[in-house]
Design a protein around this motif. Structure first.
Motif, PDB file in Angstrom:
ATOM      1  N   ALA A   1      12.691   4.650   4.128  1.00  0.00           N
ATOM      2  CA  ALA A   1      13.356   5.947   4.243  1.00  0.00           C
ATOM      3  C   ALA A   1      12.493   6.956   4.988  1.00  0.00           C
ATOM      4  O   ALA A   1      13.008   7.823   5.696  1.00  0.00           O
ATOM      5  CB  ALA A   1      13.712   6.483   2.860  1.00  0.00           C
ATOM      6  N   THR A   2      11.170   6.841   4.858  1.00  0.00           N
ATOM      7  CA  THR A   2      10.274   7.754   5.567  1.00  0.00           C
ATOM      8  C   THR A   2       9.897   7.244   6.954  1.00  0.00           C
ATOM      9  O   THR A   2       9.152   7.899   7.678  1.00  0.00           O
ATOM     10  CB  THR A   2       8.978   7.980   4.750  1.00  0.00           C
ATOM     11  N   GLY A   3      10.377   6.074   7.317  1.00  0.00           N
ATOM     12  CA  GLY A   3      10.124   5.539   8.664  1.00  0.00           C
ATOM     13  C   GLY A   3       8.735   4.994   8.866  1.00  0.00           C
ATOM     14  O   GLY A   3       8.251   4.954   9.998  1.00  0.00           O
ATOM     15  N   THR A   4       8.085   4.546   7.781  1.00  0.00           N
ATOM     16  CA  THR A   4       6.697   4.072   7.892  1.00  0.00           C
ATOM     17  C   THR A   4       6.529   2.657   7.359  1.00  0.00           C
ATOM     18  O   THR A   4       5.426   2.269   6.977  1.00  0.00           O
ATOM     19  CB  THR A   4       5.753   5.014   7.124  1.00  0.00           C
ATOM     20  N   LEU A   5       7.601   1.880   7.330  1.00  0.00           N
ATOM     21  CA  LEU A   5       7.520   0.523   6.786  1.00  0.00           C
ATOM     22  C   LEU A   5       7.230  -0.462   7.918  1.00  0.00           C
ATOM     23  O   LEU A   5       8.046  -0.676   8.806  1.00  0.00           O
ATOM     24  CB  LEU A   5       8.829   0.151   6.085  1.00  0.00           C
ATOM     25  N   ASP A   6       6.060  -1.057   7.891  1.00  0.00           N
ATOM     26  CA  ASP A   6       5.726  -2.120   8.832  1.00  0.00           C
ATOM     27  C   ASP A   6       4.865  -3.146   8.133  1.00  0.00           C
ATOM     28  O   ASP A   6       4.552  -3.017   6.946  1.00  0.00           O
ATOM     29  CB  ASP A   6       5.017  -1.554  10.081  1.00  0.00           C
ATOM     30  N   GLU A   7       4.461  -4.173   8.845  1.00  0.00           N
ATOM     31  CA  GLU A   7       3.693  -5.260   8.225  1.00  0.00           C
ATOM     32  C   GLU A   7       2.343  -4.810   7.725  1.00  0.00           C
ATOM     33  O   GLU A   7       1.733  -5.456   6.864  1.00  0.00           O
ATOM     34  CB  GLU A   7       3.541  -6.426   9.200  1.00  0.00           C
ATOM     35  N   GLY A   8       1.859  -3.659   8.213  1.00  0.00           N
ATOM     36  CA  GLY A   8       0.562  -3.165   7.805  1.00  0.00           C
ATOM     37  C   GLY A   8       0.503  -2.654   6.368  1.00  0.00           C
ATOM     38  O   GLY A   8      -0.579  -2.483   5.815  1.00  0.00           O
ATOM     39  N   VAL A   9       1.660  -2.401   5.744  1.00  0.00           N
ATOM     40  CA  VAL A   9       1.659  -1.864   4.380  1.00  0.00           C
ATOM     41  C   VAL A   9       1.488  -2.967   3.344  1.00  0.00           C
ATOM     42  O   VAL A   9       1.326  -2.677   2.157  1.00  0.00           O
ATOM     43  CB  VAL A   9       2.959  -1.088   4.086  1.00  0.00           C
ATOM     44  N   ILE A  10       1.538  -4.216   3.787  1.00  0.00           N
ATOM     45  CA  ILE A  10       1.433  -5.336   2.847  1.00  0.00           C
ATOM     46  C   ILE A  10      -0.037  -5.625   2.564  1.00  0.00           C
ATOM     47  O   ILE A  10      -0.811  -5.844   3.487  1.00  0.00           O
ATOM     48  CB  ILE A  10       2.133  -6.587   3.404  1.00  0.00           C
ATOM     49  N   GLN A  11      -0.400  -5.646   1.303  1.00  0.00           N
ATOM     50  CA  GLN A  11      -1.793  -5.920   0.933  1.00  0.00           C
ATOM     51  C   GLN A  11      -2.067  -7.417   0.975  1.00  0.00           C
ATOM     52  O   GLN A  11      -1.190  -8.225   0.704  1.00  0.00           O
ATOM     53  CB  GLN A  11      -2.073  -5.379  -0.463  1.00  0.00           C
TER      54      GLN A  11
ATOM     55  N   LYS B   1       0.857  -1.184   0.000  1.00  0.00           N
ATOM     56  CA  LYS B   1       0.000   0.000   0.000  1.00  0.00           C
ATOM     57  C   LYS B   1       0.890   1.231   0.000  1.00  0.00           C
ATOM     58  O   LYS B   1       1.537   1.533   0.999  1.00  0.00           O
ATOM     59  CB  LYS B   1      -0.897   0.000   1.240  1.00  0.00           C
ATOM     60  N   MET B   2       0.950   1.919  -1.124  1.00  0.00           N
ATOM     61  CA  MET B   2       1.830   3.068  -1.260  1.00  0.00           C
ATOM     62  C   MET B   2       1.051   4.372  -1.197  1.00  0.00           C
ATOM     63  O   MET B   2       0.176   4.612  -2.021  1.00  0.00           O
ATOM     64  CB  MET B   2       2.602   3.002  -2.588  1.00  0.00           C
ATOM     65  N   PRO B   3       1.355   5.219  -0.221  1.00  0.00           N
ATOM     66  CA  PRO B   3       0.720   6.540  -0.202  1.00  0.00           C
ATOM     67  C   PRO B   3       1.286   7.405  -1.318  1.00  0.00           C
ATOM     68  O   PRO B   3       2.439   7.238  -1.736  1.00  0.00           O
ATOM     69  CB  PRO B   3       1.110   7.089   1.177  1.00  0.00           C
ATOM     70  N   VAL B   4       0.480   8.322  -1.807  1.00  0.00           N
ATOM     71  CA  VAL B   4       0.929   9.254  -2.841  1.00  0.00           C
ATOM     72  C   VAL B   4       1.512  10.478  -2.133  1.00  0.00           C
ATOM     73  O   VAL B   4       0.786  11.238  -1.487  1.00  0.00           O
ATOM     74  CB  VAL B   4      -0.224   9.659  -3.776  1.00  0.00           C
ATOM     75  N   LEU B   5       2.836  10.645  -2.241  1.00  0.00           N
ATOM     76  CA  LEU B   5       3.515  11.735  -1.553  1.00  0.00           C
ATOM     77  C   LEU B   5       4.395  12.503  -2.524  1.00  0.00           C
ATOM     78  O   LEU B   5       5.125  11.902  -3.325  1.00  0.00           O
ATOM     79  CB  LEU B   5       4.386  11.198  -0.417  1.00  0.00           C
ATOM     80  N   ALA B   6       4.316  13.837  -2.454  1.00  0.00           N
ATOM     81  CA  ALA B   6       5.297  14.655  -3.156  1.00  0.00           C
ATOM     82  C   ALA B   6       6.624  14.537  -2.416  1.00  0.00           C
ATOM     83  O   ALA B   6       6.673  14.084  -1.268  1.00  0.00           O
ATOM     84  CB  ALA B   6       4.833  16.106  -3.205  1.00  0.00           C
ATOM     85  N   LEU B   7       7.703  14.936  -3.074  1.00  0.00           N
ATOM     86  CA  LEU B   7       9.029  14.768  -2.485  1.00  0.00           C
ATOM     87  C   LEU B   7       9.138  15.476  -1.143  1.00  0.00           C
ATOM     88  O   LEU B   7       9.614  14.888  -0.159  1.00  0.00           O
ATOM     89  CB  LEU B   7      10.101  15.278  -3.447  1.00  0.00           C
ATOM     90  N   GLN B   8       8.705  16.733  -1.059  1.00  0.00           N
ATOM     91  CA  GLN B   8       8.824  17.472   0.191  1.00  0.00           C
ATOM     92  C   GLN B   8       7.954  16.854   1.275  1.00  0.00           C
ATOM     93  O   GLN B   8       8.331  16.817   2.453  1.00  0.00           O
ATOM     94  CB  GLN B   8       8.445  18.934  -0.020  1.00  0.00           C
ATOM     95  N   GLU B   9       6.787  16.342   0.895  1.00  0.00           N
ATOM     96  CA  GLU B   9       5.923  15.659   1.864  1.00  0.00           C
ATOM     97  C   GLU B   9       6.620  14.423   2.417  1.00  0.00           C
ATOM     98  O   GLU B   9       6.548  14.138   3.621  1.00  0.00           O
ATOM     99  CB  GLU B   9       4.610  15.259   1.204  1.00  0.00           C
ATOM    100  N   ALA B  10       7.278  13.685   1.537  1.00  0.00           N
ATOM    101  CA  ALA B  10       8.000  12.487   1.980  1.00  0.00           C
ATOM    102  C   ALA B  10       9.134  12.855   2.933  1.00  0.00           C
ATOM    103  O   ALA B  10       9.367  12.176   3.940  1.00  0.00           O
ATOM    104  CB  ALA B  10       8.543  11.734   0.767  1.00  0.00           C
ATOM    105  N   ILE B  11       9.845  13.941   2.621  1.00  0.00           N
ATOM    106  CA  ILE B  11      10.948  14.375   3.493  1.00  0.00           C
ATOM    107  C   ILE B  11      10.411  14.782   4.859  1.00  0.00           C
ATOM    108  O   ILE B  11      10.965  14.390   5.902  1.00  0.00           O
ATOM    109  CB  ILE B  11      11.709  15.536   2.835  1.00  0.00           C
ATOM    110  N   ASN B  12       9.343  15.562   4.878  1.00  0.00           N
ATOM    111  CA  ASN B  12       8.750  15.974   6.160  1.00  0.00           C
ATOM    112  C   ASN B  12       8.265  14.757   6.950  1.00  0.00           C
ATOM    113  O   ASN B  12       8.401  14.703   8.181  1.00  0.00           O
ATOM    114  CB  ASN B  12       7.587  16.929   5.905  1.00  0.00           C
ATOM    115  N   HIS B  13       7.714  13.794   6.236  1.00  0.00           N
ATOM    116  CA  HIS B  13       7.237  12.568   6.876  1.00  0.00           C
ATOM    117  C   HIS B  13       8.404  11.820   7.525  1.00  0.00           C
ATOM    118  O   HIS B  13       8.287  11.324   8.655  1.00  0.00           O
ATOM    119  CB  HIS B  13       6.564  11.693   5.819  1.00  0.00           C
TER     120      HIS B  13
END
Length: 458
Positions: free
Chosen positions: A448-458, A262-274
């Motif tokens: 890289a954004t610190g949001t990778l966990d088992e919940g992102v797997i569809q 499950k990939m969120p749609v993020l602009a580059l600056q949004e990803a950096i802030n995240h």
């Protein structure tokens, strides 16, 4: 240099610890219990429960948590209980024991007895209490130091969990890629075998020359070699996946499902802030900085007075038992006047570590900025490559179909047909690689954004 970090309480520390350790040490899936793992989610869950390095790191979290209890215990009164027996004929000991036993008599003041009293037994039981009233702030600073170190350990463990998830996703994707490449190369070998037989028959009928047969044979041999390479790649990829998962032979691994995230749609600056807001490794460094500030306060306490309350109650008797109670209450004050400069050196070292961690935090923020930028661009490139390679595969397969028809009609050379076959085979392999490279690139950006966990797997 400015440095800001939200403070996290001990209660939240235990809450975070409980959730992390529960996820790490108590993950049990129904499929694993049944003895088979066949999906990416099951593979990740199994790895979070069985990865050996993650389990070892969980014990570091437990050690850091125990440090809080140790530091808290130093703020509380200390109670010591002791019992023992002594036997002496030294005049001073004799009269001292006699007095403590409340058994001295006038006969004991006879000079002959005083100079040569003989042996006396003394059974002593003692309860002592020591209460720190003021230690220059060292004990409270030590507690803050332990809290922040525990927080840093928790955040470090959280980031390691994400790294394990990424490793499983990457290894699983490579296994699926190798499986798809084996299937593709098996088709290619079948086609190459047919081409070789067809050219042999056509050469016998005089429609082709021997060099055409040789070209077909070379193509067959090279395609067979690529099939073997794909099989070897599959074996290596599966071994890597099993190692990351920590498989012990208790379950069967069947990689049957394509990975989807499950990939969120993020602009580059949004990803950096995240990433700057969520990266656990950055939070770990910030907690280490706060711990170093507490260590500075702790070292400064060496130059201040230390005050302790002491109390004791003891019993002395010539035979074992609780008799003849004596009580003592008092206070002690001590202050370090000179220790050869060692305390000042410790204070300087603590200050240097604090400054070092402040620089390290600033550098890590820049590193995270760069990592996210690179991962974001790599993901965009992987998406474009996947689209390009998929279209290239369609075009190469259509080109092969047309040239096959022309070859059957005698309008194309054998070399042209074989070139088209090689191009189609290569395009198929490239499309497969691009497909799974895209999955790995998605996981890399989430990491890289610190949001990778088992919940992102569809």
């Amino acid at each position: 240099m400015a440095f800001f970090c939200p403070y996290i309480s001990v209660n939240s520390n235990y809450l975070i610890k409980g959730s992390l350790l529960a996820a790490t040490l108590a993950v049990t899936t129904a499929t694993a219990a049944a003895g088979e793992i066949s999906t990416l989610r099951q593979s990740v869950d199994y790895a979070l429960s069985n990865n050996r390095m993650l389990a070892a790191n969980a014990q570091s979290v437990e050690q850091a948590s125990a440090g809080i209890a140790d530091a808290t215990g130093r703020l509380l009164p200390r109670v010591d209980l002791s019992t023992g027996v002594a036997r002496s004929n030294a005049p001073g000991d004799y009269f001292g024991m006699k007095l403590n036993q409340r058994s001295i008599t006038a006969a004991d003041f006879n000079p002959a007895v005083m100079n040569n009293p003989g042996y006396i037994n003394n059974y002593q039981s003692r309860v002592g209490v020591t209460m720190p009233l003021y230690q220059g702030g060292a004990l409270w600073a030590g507690r803050k130091l332990a809290e922040h170190r525990a927080e840093a350990s928790l955040y470090g463990h959280s980031f390691m969990r994400q790294q394990v998830v990424f490793q499983v996703i990457s290894a699983y994707a490579r296994v699926r890629q190798s499986q798809a490449q084996i299937t593709a190369m098996q088709r290619a070998v079948t086609a190459a075998d047919k081409r070789y037989r067809d050219t042999q028959e056509m050469q016998k009928r005089g429609m082709l020359i021997m060099s055409d047969v040789m070209d077909a044979n070379v193509h067959q041999l090279r395609t067979t070699l690529k099939l073997e390479e794909a099989k070897n790649s599959f074996a290596s990829s599966k071994e890597m996946l099993e190692r990351v998962m920590g498989l012990n032979g208790d379950v069967t691994l069947n990689t049957e499902e394509d990975p989807q995230l499950k990939m969120p749609v993020l602009a580059l600056q949004e990803a950096i802030n995240h990433g700057l807001a969520n990266r656990p490794d950055l939070k770990a460094v910030e907690e280490q900085y706060l711990a170093s500030s507490a260590a500075v306060d702790q070292s400064r306490a060496s130059f201040l007075p230390h005050v302790n309350l002491v109390a004791a109650q003891e019993w002395n008797a010539s035979t074992f038992g609780v008799k003849n109670r004596n009580t003592m209450v008092g206070a002690t004050v001590s202050m370090n006047i000179f220790a050869g400069g060692s305390d000042r050196a410790k204070h300087r070292a603590a200050q240097a570590e604090s400054v070092s961690l402040e620089y390290k935090s600033a550098d890590m923020k820049q590193q995270i900025h760069n990592e996210i930028g690179q991962a974001w661009r790599q993901l965009a490139e992987s998406r474009l490559r996947y689209e390009s390679e998929s279209e290239a595969l369609k075009q190469s397969e259509e080109s092969l179909r047309i040239k096959s028809l022309r070859f059957e009609q005698g309008l194309a050379k054998t070399s042209d047909l074989l070139d088209a076959q090689v191009q189609a085979d290569s395009a198929r392999v490239a499309a497969i690689r691009a497909k799974y490279d895209l999955t790995v690139a998605e996981a890399a950006l989430l990491l890289a954004t610190g949001t990778l966990d088992e919940g992102v797997i569809q």
